[in-house]
Design an enzyme around this catalytic site. Structure first.
Site, short mmCIF file in Angstrom:
data_model
loop_
_atom_site.label_atom_id
_atom_site.label_comp_id
_atom_site.label_asym_id
_atom_site.label_seq_id
_atom_site.Cartn_x
_atom_site.Cartn_y
_atom_site.Cartn_z
N ALA A 1 15.32 22.13 -8.24
CA ALA A 1 15.21 22.45 -6.81
C ALA A 1 16.55 22.28 -6.12
CB ALA A 1 14.16 21.57 -6.17
N LYS A 2 17.30 21.32 -6.59
CA LYS A 2 18.58 21.02 -5.96
C LYS A 2 19.66 22.03 -6.37
CE LYS A 2 17.67 16.69 -4.38
NZ LYS A 2 16.36 17.06 -3.88
N ARG A 3 19.35 22.81 -7.41
CA ARG A 3 20.38 23.72 -7.91
C ARG A 3 19.84 25.14 -7.88
NH1 ARG A 3 22.43 21.55 -13.28
NH2 ARG A 3 21.40 23.44 -13.98
#
Ligand code: GLU
Length: 315
Positions: free
Chosen positions: A255-257
């Site tokens: 999700a962060k990438r």
């Protein structure tokens, strides 16, 4: 409405759809199709700040590219629409009115900063609300907020005498939470009159006849709050399955990438829908039988591995 199972995928269009969300979408579709049910797509676009322009259309296109087709949704319609939350505000308001009429919510004048200060939570940790406004006269709380130029949020009154909520999850291990101790009375309507995720998701899942919720593991800790809302409304809750997250090969959450692991970015790099679908199906323990509806035939959500999966880039 018939008694056929109903499942849904309810993404927030806050950016590009990434591999982890696509996997959750597939898991929810396969699960309900395997039981002969209907799969609903609901766009959770309530929070205007989080919604990225154009993201809804891009997300629907990415899902279709993967071969997913929903039985009901914002672009195909269905009997329990509208299927986008921003068109459902009146429903959340009437749910709030009914909770108010039963004394199950109260107004709160605290700002985020007030709550952080009261809880003395370390930075970055979601503070437990210490029920500051719970026993105050609602009219006084509303007048106080107004004098500060603010509206009030509305919080659900948790019962400290209630035993902890236990979630028997179809994928993850059982999860127990005492909401009054571990979360505190929680917001159902924000001070800007936008329903909170917790209220909106329960109102919509109920109104849409959802019998099974399959979603990402990151939402497991929200589920006990939703169970309390179902109980307050006097409705039975759906079944729950929280599917594990997809990790990058460095162990970080995708999700962060999402930029690099976005479905659109993969497509642009030449990854085919067939390859990605194959990878996603395999990661869920499903057999690829050509189409996703065909692959659902012998899918069992209870056989999904509860451990996070590591993304493997295409050869
Ligand atoms: N809208 C939430 C998200 O995108 C999912 C909500 C749900 O499935 O209950 O993370």
């Amino acid at each position: 409405m018939s008694f056929a199972p109903r499942g849904r995928f309810a993404p927030t269009p806050s950016g590009a759809l990434h591999v982890g969300s696509a996997r959750t979408a597939l898991a929810s579709a396969l699960s309900v199709w395997s039981a002969g049910g209907r799969w609903i797509l609901r766009v959770e676009d309530l929070d205007a700040v989080r919604v990225a322009p154009g993201a809804t259309a891009a997300m629907l296109a990415d899902l279709r590219w993967l071969g997913l087709d929903w039985d009901e949704g914002p672009d195909v319609g269905g009997p329990v629409g509208p299927y986008a939350q921003r068109d459902r505000a009146a429903r959340y308001q009437s749910a709030l009115d009914s909770l108010r009429a039963h004394g199950q919510v109260y107004p709160c004048a605290c700002s985020r900063r007030d709550i952080e200060l009261a809880a003395q939570a370390p930075h970055g940790v979601e503070p437990i609300y210490l029920n500051t406004c719970r026993d105050h006269d609602p009219a006084v709380v509303i007048a106080h907020a107004r004098s500060l130029g603010r509206g009030v949020s509305w919080r659900f009154r948790t019962d400290p005498a209630r035993p902890p909520v236990v979630i028997f999850d179809r994928v993850s291990a059982a999860f127990t939470q005492c909401v009054s101790d571990e979360v505190g009375d929680f917001v159902v309507m924000r001070a800007d009159s936008v329903a909170s995720y917790q209220l909106a998701v329960v109102v919509d899942d109920l109104a849409m006849g959802i019998t099974e919720v399959v979603r990402g593991y990151d939402l497991l800790a929200s589920t006990p709050r939703q169970v309390l809302l179902y109980a307050a409304i006097g409705a039975s809750a759906p079944t729950w399955a929280h599917v594990p997250l997809v990790l990058g090969d460095d162990g970080a959450r995708l999700a962060k990438r999402s930029g690099s692991m976005g479905i659109a970015a993969l497509r642009e790099r030449g990854v085919s829908a067939e390859w990605l679908r194959g990878w996603l199906l395999e990661s869920l323990g499903a057999r690829d039988r050509g189409s996703l509806r065909a692959s659902a035939v012998d899918f069992d959500i209870m056989s999904v591995d509860p451990a996070p999966v590591v993304w493997r880039a295409p050869p």
